[in-house]
Design an enzyme around this catalytic site. Structure first.
Site, short mmCIF file in Angstrom:
data_model
loop_
_atom_site.label_atom_id
_atom_site.label_comp_id
_atom_site.label_asym_id
_atom_site.label_seq_id
_atom_site.Cartn_x
_atom_site.Cartn_y
_atom_site.Cartn_z
N SER A 92 -10.66 -1.85 7.75
CA SER A 92 -11.99 -1.33 7.43
C SER A 92 -12.69 -0.85 8.69
O SER A 92 -12.30 -1.20 9.79
CB SER A 92 -12.85 -2.43 6.79
OG SER A 92 -12.54 -2.54 5.43
N CYS A 93 -13.75 -0.08 8.46
CA CYS A 93 -14.59 0.44 9.54
C CYS A 93 -14.95 -0.68 10.51
O CYS A 93 -15.33 -1.75 10.07
CB CYS A 93 -15.86 1.04 8.95
SG CYS A 93 -17.12 1.47 10.15
N PRO A 94 -14.89 -0.51 11.80
CA PRO A 94 -14.59 0.75 12.50
C PRO A 94 -13.14 0.86 12.96
O PRO A 94 -12.82 1.75 13.74
CB PRO A 94 -15.50 0.66 13.73
CG PRO A 94 -15.43 -0.80 14.09
CD PRO A 94 -15.30 -1.55 12.77
N LEU A 95 -12.26 -0.04 12.49
CA LEU A 95 -10.90 -0.07 13.04
C LEU A 95 -10.12 1.24 12.93
O LEU A 95 -9.47 1.64 13.89
CB LEU A 95 -10.11 -1.23 12.44
CG LEU A 95 -10.61 -2.63 12.82
CD1 LEU A 95 -9.72 -3.70 12.20
CD2 LEU A 95 -10.65 -2.81 14.33
N ASP B 242 -9.13 3.21 3.73
CA ASP B 242 -10.59 3.10 3.75
C ASP B 242 -11.20 4.46 3.37
O ASP B 242 -11.06 5.43 4.12
CB ASP B 242 -11.02 2.67 5.16
CG ASP B 242 -12.52 2.72 5.35
OD1 ASP B 242 -13.25 2.66 4.34
OD2 ASP B 242 -12.96 2.83 6.51
#
Lengths: 155, 75
Positions: free
Chosen positions: B13-16, B40
């Site tokens: 998920s954000c920000p990965l 995502d």
């Protein structure tokens, strides 16, 4: 010249720990020069061990709960640990990075962390409990960078 | 499409997806293409925004069976 972003991180709960690390790591990935100033409860986010960073359902009516929970119940011993455990499980299930991982990504991307010396003294924190990649300074140290930024956030 | 490196951000998920896309690009040469796979849905807009702000080129975006596939050409 690279854009700049400054963040003042003042909260030390699990929910409020995410925004500074998410924004700092992302901005760094976008090429920003980033500094985060940790003050008051935000200093907890600089501890080597972040396992005590918790979330409380108490006085947090917006927190989604699986079942409605009266305030009287939220006050009971162990509720904070339970809420924290549930939140961590939820974060993991949705592939959200842990705070430790996000903080590591920030450091890898050269985000600069500054700890507020005054609050460190005020709370009598032991610097040896903090990670090593931290500089210690005051408001004017931070403003020297913040005065020249494109984005400046107080979290 | 031909690509030089692949980064699978499935499950992240954000920000990965963005932060690790940037990391994946680091050791690539200018003009090389990185394939990114993500689950995502937020990364569709984020990947374009990343390209716009970093000068890398988002060559294409596609959805294949619930996954998003991006081809990013390094600046």
């Amino acid at each position: 010249m690279a854009k700049k972003m400054a963040i003042i991180a003042t909260k030390g709960t699990l929910d409020m720990a995410y925004p500074p690390f998410i924004l700092a790591s992302t901005a760094a990935a976008l090429g920003y020069d980033v500094q985060v100033f940790f003050t008051f409860y935000g200093l907890q986010l600089l501890r080597k061990d972040l396992s005590n960073v918790m979330i409380s359902p108490l006085a947090n009516p917006a927190m989604p709960m699986p079942i409605p929970m009266p305030v009287m119940v939220q006050m009971l011993p162990g509720m904070e640990s339970m809420a924290t455990m549930m939140m961590k499980q939820k974060l993991k299930k949705h592939g959200v990075a842990s705070l430790t991982e996000l903080r590591e990504l920030c450091l890898e991307a050269d985000v600069k962390f500054i700890a507020c010396q005054m609050t460190v003294d005020l709370f009598e924190f032991d610097k040896s409990e903090f990670i090593e990649n931290v500089e210690y300074g005051g408001a004017s140290t931070f403003l020297g960078f913040a005065g020249d930024t494109d984005i400046c956030l107080f979290i | 499409m031909k690509f030089d490196k692949e980064f699978d951000a499935s499950g992240m998920s954000c920000p990965l997806p963005i932060v690790k896309t940037k990391k994946s690009l680091t050791d690539m040469a200018s003009g090389q293409v990185l394939k990114v796979i993500s689950t995502d849905s937020g990364s569709v807009k984020d990947m374009q925004a990343f390209a716009d702000q970093t000068g890398n080129t988002l060559v294409s975006t596609a959805e294949e069976g619930g996954k998003y596939v991006f081809f990013m050409k390094k600046k």
